[in-house]
Design a protein around this motif. Structure first.
Motif, mmCIF file in Angstrom:
data_model
loop_
_atom_site.group_PDB
_atom_site.id
_atom_site.type_symbol
_atom_site.label_atom_id
_atom_site.label_comp_id
_atom_site.label_asym_id
_atom_site.label_seq_id
_atom_site.Cartn_x
_atom_site.Cartn_y
_atom_site.Cartn_z
ATOM 1 N N ASP A 55 29.561 32.364 25.544
ATOM 2 C CA ASP A 55 28.688 31.258 25.899
ATOM 3 C C ASP A 55 28.528 31.226 27.420
ATOM 4 O OD1 ASP A 55 27.966 28.361 26.537
ATOM 5 O OD2 ASP A 55 27.877 28.369 24.354
ATOM 6 N N LEU A 56 27.309 31.017 27.892
ATOM 7 C CA LEU A 56 27.047 31.031 29.337
ATOM 8 C C LEU A 56 27.834 29.962 30.085
ATOM 9 C CD1 LEU A 56 23.178 31.680 29.433
ATOM 10 C CD2 LEU A 56 25.036 33.288 29.906
ATOM 11 N N SER A 57 28.132 28.846 29.429
ATOM 12 C CA SER A 57 28.869 27.776 30.091
ATOM 13 C C SER A 57 30.324 28.153 30.341
ATOM 14 C CB SER A 57 28.816 26.497 29.250
ATOM 15 O OG SER A 57 29.467 26.674 28.001
ATOM 16 N N VAL A 58 30.796 29.188 29.648
ATOM 17 C CA VAL A 58 32.157 29.677 29.843
ATOM 18 C C VAL A 58 32.151 30.976 30.637
ATOM 19 C CG1 VAL A 58 34.216 30.540 28.643
ATOM 20 C CG2 VAL A 58 33.006 28.531 27.779
ATOM 21 N N LEU A 59 31.119 31.775 30.439
ATOM 22 C CA LEU A 59 31.038 33.073 31.106
ATOM 23 C C LEU A 59 31.101 32.940 32.620
ATOM 24 C CD1 LEU A 59 30.676 36.120 30.629
ATOM 25 C CD2 LEU A 59 28.194 35.753 30.800
ATOM 26 N N ASP A 60 30.529 31.843 33.168
ATOM 27 C CA ASP A 60 30.517 31.720 34.628
ATOM 28 C C ASP A 60 31.898 31.420 35.215
ATOM 29 O OD1 ASP A 60 30.917 29.101 33.910
ATOM 30 O OD2 ASP A 60 29.251 28.279 35.060
ATOM 31 N N GLN A 61 32.904 31.155 34.337
ATOM 32 C CA GLN A 61 34.279 30.968 34.828
ATOM 33 C C GLN A 61 35.067 32.267 34.835
ATOM 34 O OE1 GLN A 61 36.309 27.167 33.405
ATOM 35 N NE2 GLN A 61 34.888 27.595 31.720
ATOM 36 N N MET A 62 34.521 33.310 34.216
ATOM 37 C CA MET A 62 35.275 34.539 34.006
ATOM 38 C C MET A 62 35.094 35.512 35.159
ATOM 39 S SD MET A 62 34.636 35.242 29.953
ATOM 40 C CE MET A 62 35.308 34.132 28.711
ATOM 41 N N GLY A 63 36.158 36.205 35.502
ATOM 42 C CA GLY A 63 36.091 37.220 36.549
ATOM 43 C C GLY A 63 37.434 37.399 37.223
ATOM 44 N N ARG A 64 37.455 38.297 38.194
ATOM 45 C CA ARG A 64 38.710 38.651 38.844
ATOM 46 C C ARG A 64 39.409 37.439 39.460
ATOM 47 N NH1 ARG A 64 38.811 42.498 44.052
ATOM 48 N NH2 ARG A 64 38.063 40.531 44.940
ATOM 49 N N ASP A 65 38.660 36.583 40.159
ATOM 50 C CA ASP A 65 39.237 35.391 40.785
ATOM 51 C C ASP A 65 38.763 34.119 40.100
ATOM 52 O OD1 ASP A 65 40.616 36.895 42.664
ATOM 53 O OD2 ASP A 65 38.933 36.908 44.066
ATOM 54 N N GLY A 66 38.327 34.248 38.846
ATOM 55 C CA GLY A 66 37.802 33.098 38.137
ATOM 56 C C GLY A 66 38.891 32.235 37.529
ATOM 57 N N ALA A 67 38.459 31.068 37.027
ATOM 58 C CA ALA A 67 39.398 30.172 36.347
ATOM 59 C C ALA A 67 39.883 30.776 35.041
ATOM 60 C CB ALA A 67 38.733 28.822 36.089
ATOM 61 N N ILE A 68 39.116 31.707 34.479
ATOM 62 C CA ILE A 68 39.549 32.530 33.343
ATOM 63 C C ILE A 68 39.512 33.974 33.814
ATOM 64 C CG2 ILE A 68 39.031 33.284 30.996
ATOM 65 C CD1 ILE A 68 37.622 30.598 30.555
ATOM 66 N N THR A 69 40.634 34.647 33.767
ATOM 67 C CA THR A 69 40.691 35.986 34.329
ATOM 68 C C THR A 69 41.552 36.883 33.458
ATOM 69 O OG1 THR A 69 41.062 37.217 36.392
ATOM 70 C CG2 THR A 69 42.723 35.576 35.782
ATOM 71 N N ARG A 70 41.499 38.160 33.760
ATOM 72 C CA ARG A 70 42.357 39.155 33.098
ATOM 73 C C ARG A 70 43.152 39.880 34.172
ATOM 74 N NH1 ARG A 70 40.470 44.910 30.450
ATOM 75 N NH2 ARG A 70 42.527 45.571 29.680
ATOM 76 N N ALA A 73 45.057 19.437 39.362
ATOM 77 C CA ALA A 73 46.010 20.514 39.604
ATOM 78 C C ALA A 73 45.250 21.803 39.891
ATOM 79 C CB ALA A 73 46.919 20.713 38.396
ATOM 80 N N TYR A 74 45.927 22.739 40.517
ATOM 81 C CA TYR A 74 45.408 24.091 40.653
ATOM 82 C C TYR A 74 45.744 24.832 39.357
ATOM 83 C CZ TYR A 74 44.924 23.001 45.598
ATOM 84 O OH TYR A 74 44.561 22.425 46.785
ATOM 85 N N GLN A 75 44.775 25.562 38.826
ATOM 86 C CA GLN A 75 45.000 26.158 37.527
ATOM 87 C C GLN A 75 44.273 27.483 37.366
ATOM 88 O OE1 GLN A 75 42.545 26.496 34.957
ATOM 89 N NE2 GLN A 75 40.867 25.574 36.119
ATOM 90 N N VAL A 76 44.797 28.290 36.439
ATOM 91 C CA VAL A 76 44.143 29.534 36.052
ATOM 92 C C VAL A 76 44.569 29.840 34.623
ATOM 93 C CG1 VAL A 76 46.016 31.051 36.877
ATOM 94 C CG2 VAL A 76 43.678 31.931 36.726
ATOM 95 N N GLU A 77 43.654 30.451 33.868
ATOM 96 C CA GLU A 77 43.980 30.962 32.547
ATOM 97 C C GLU A 77 43.891 32.477 32.583
ATOM 98 O OE1 GLU A 77 41.661 29.174 29.460
ATOM 99 O OE2 GLU A 77 42.215 27.129 30.044
ATOM 100 N N ILE A 78 44.936 33.131 32.130
ATOM 101 C CA ILE A 78 44.986 34.592 32.082
ATOM 102 C C ILE A 78 44.862 35.004 30.622
ATOM 103 C CG2 ILE A 78 46.356 36.637 32.610
ATOM 104 C CD1 ILE A 78 47.782 34.873 34.750
ATOM 105 N N TRP A 79 43.743 35.633 30.305
ATOM 106 C CA TRP A 79 43.496 36.096 28.947
ATOM 107 C C TRP A 79 43.824 37.582 28.864
ATOM 108 C CZ3 TRP A 79 38.293 33.723 26.765
ATOM 109 C CH2 TRP A 79 38.383 32.305 26.839
ATOM 110 N N GLN A 80 44.247 38.004 27.688
ATOM 111 C CA GLN A 80 44.567 39.414 27.503
ATOM 112 C C GLN A 80 43.306 40.274 27.563
ATOM 113 O OE1 GLN A 80 46.402 40.262 23.763
ATOM 114 N NE2 GLN A 80 47.121 42.280 24.370
ATOM 115 N N THR A 81 42.201 39.716 27.138
ATOM 116 C CA THR A 81 40.925 40.415 27.231
ATOM 117 C C THR A 81 39.818 39.397 27.427
ATOM 118 O OG1 THR A 81 39.360 41.919 26.136
ATOM 119 C CG2 THR A 81 40.592 40.388 24.727
#
Length: 380
Positions: A143-158, A124-132
């Motif tokens: 953790d570096l293995s998670v940090l690389d998913q974070m960002g404006r267009d990342g799989a984890i974003t704010r 599926a296409y997916q994204v997680e929106i975290w409050q911070t």
């Protein structure tokens, strides 16, 4: 999910009613983006789905400390695949999702667009929106293995405009969602000039705004998916104002078309329903009134008669058990005359019509209304 469900999942009564614990029980933690590192733990408090969309909300913990409230959106894209294919395109690795959040405090409602990335784990296409995305004061870095998913267009974003609405994750009442193709074609990489949207195929709902039979104003264009987090509903049908329809599902040359052929529908549940359900409503046919015979394509519908007597019409070959019943000619909405079986119905009668099937119903009683409730849902 409450861990105590694990202890009762294999009991005989749950083996009979397995739907009780689906889908929350089978939603494995490793599907969530940050669980590639054991330092992160999710507390999923709600899971909702509608057609191709699944939404999770809850909290994320880092090294045992609360980190953030979150929303996770998953979209399997079967409808958008069809729309893109009509343009001779394939969906790429990214899609764009439009979201509107409806928190308990309506003044904090907010909308924005986010990127969704295709994930093989969930297909599926997916994204997680975290409050911070910031770690708590004094905590270790991400953790570096998670940090690389974070960002404006990342799989984890704010999404900053969502911060206030996500602050009270329990009070987040509902979401509206729509999805469109990403900015570039796959695999060529060429820009898409007019990307297609999946807005739930122009979804509408019925709402009494004008007390006039078949008034166009009573059809509200939603143009999106609706995900409702309310857990329970208690309704009294008589408290829901009916909407009236003149010669419902009839063409002008149908002999049943008459100036006073008005029926009533109480729309009890519509956008609140999950899965592929479209509506649950109560229909009243006053004495001598008719709901036009019509065919279903891509949907199924179930009628359950709760009051009165009448005659129902089914396609001539739809139910083999009706072979001995009288065959009559009925005007089928939009399709002209068709051979149908005429069958008597009364309280407790069930009409179940699958995709391709035909049905209609008539109240032939001179003084008593005919009432039935109906479920309608997509077959895919």
């Amino acid at each position: 999910m409450d861990d105590r469900f694990e202890d009762i999942a294999s009991r005989p009564e749950n083996s009979i009613f397995q739907v009780v614990f689906f889908p929350d029980r089978v939603y494995h933690a490793q599907y969530l983006n940050a669980t590639r590192s054991p330092r992160y733990r999710y507390n999923v408090t709600e899971v909702r789905s509608t057609v191709d969309v699944a939404v999770l909300k809850g909290q994320v913990y880092l090294d045992g400390r609360f980190l953030s409230n979150f929303l996770r959106i998953e979209y399997r894209g079967s409808r958008l695949v069809e729309l893109a294919r009509e343009r001779n395109r394939l969906l790429g690795r990214q899609l764009v999702g439009w979201m509107k959040l409806h928190p308990r405090d309506a003044s904090l409602s907010a909308e924005a667009e986010v990127r969704l990335e295709y994930c093989r784990w969930t297909d599926a296409y997916q994204v997680e929106i975290w409050q911070t995305l910031e770690v708590p004061t004094g905590a270790r870095a991400h953790d570096l293995s998670v940090l690389d998913q974070m960002g404006r267009d990342g799989a984890i974003t704010r999404v900053r405009t969502f911060d206030a609405a996500l602050n009270d994750i329990k009070g987040l009442k509902a979401l509206e969602l729509a999805f469109r193709e990403g900015p570039r074609q796959w695999p060529s990489g060429r820009a898409i000039p007019q990307p297609e949207w999946d807005n739930n195929f122009g979804r509408t709902h019925q709402e009494l705004r004008v007390d006039q039979p078949s008034a166009e104003a009573n059809t509200v264009r939603d143009l999106n998916y609706y995900v409702d987090f309310q857990r329970g509903f208690l309704l009294q049908a008589e408290d829901v104002k009916p909407i009236r329809y003149l010669n419902a599902m009839m063409d002008g040359d149908n002999p049943d078309v008459k100036p006073g052929n008005i029926i009533e529908m109480r729309w009890l549940l519509q956008r609140e329903l999950g899965g592929s359900l479209i509506f649950f409503h109560e229909v009243t046919l006053p004495p001598g009134k008719v709901e036009g015979t019509h065919q279903h394509i891509g949907t199924e519908e179930l009628y359950y008669v709760v009051e009165g007597k009448g005659v129902a019409y089914l396609g001539e070959e739809d139910d083999p058990a009706l072979a001995s019943r009288p065959t009559v000619e009925q005007h089928v909405f939009g399709l002209g005359k068709k051979a149908c079986k005429a069958v008597p119905v009364r309280k407790g009668s069930v009409l179940y019509t699958k995709s391709g099937g035909i049905h209609g119903i008539r109240n032939e009683h001179s003084t008593q209304p005919l009432k039935f409730v109906a479920f309608l849902y997509h077959t895919a």
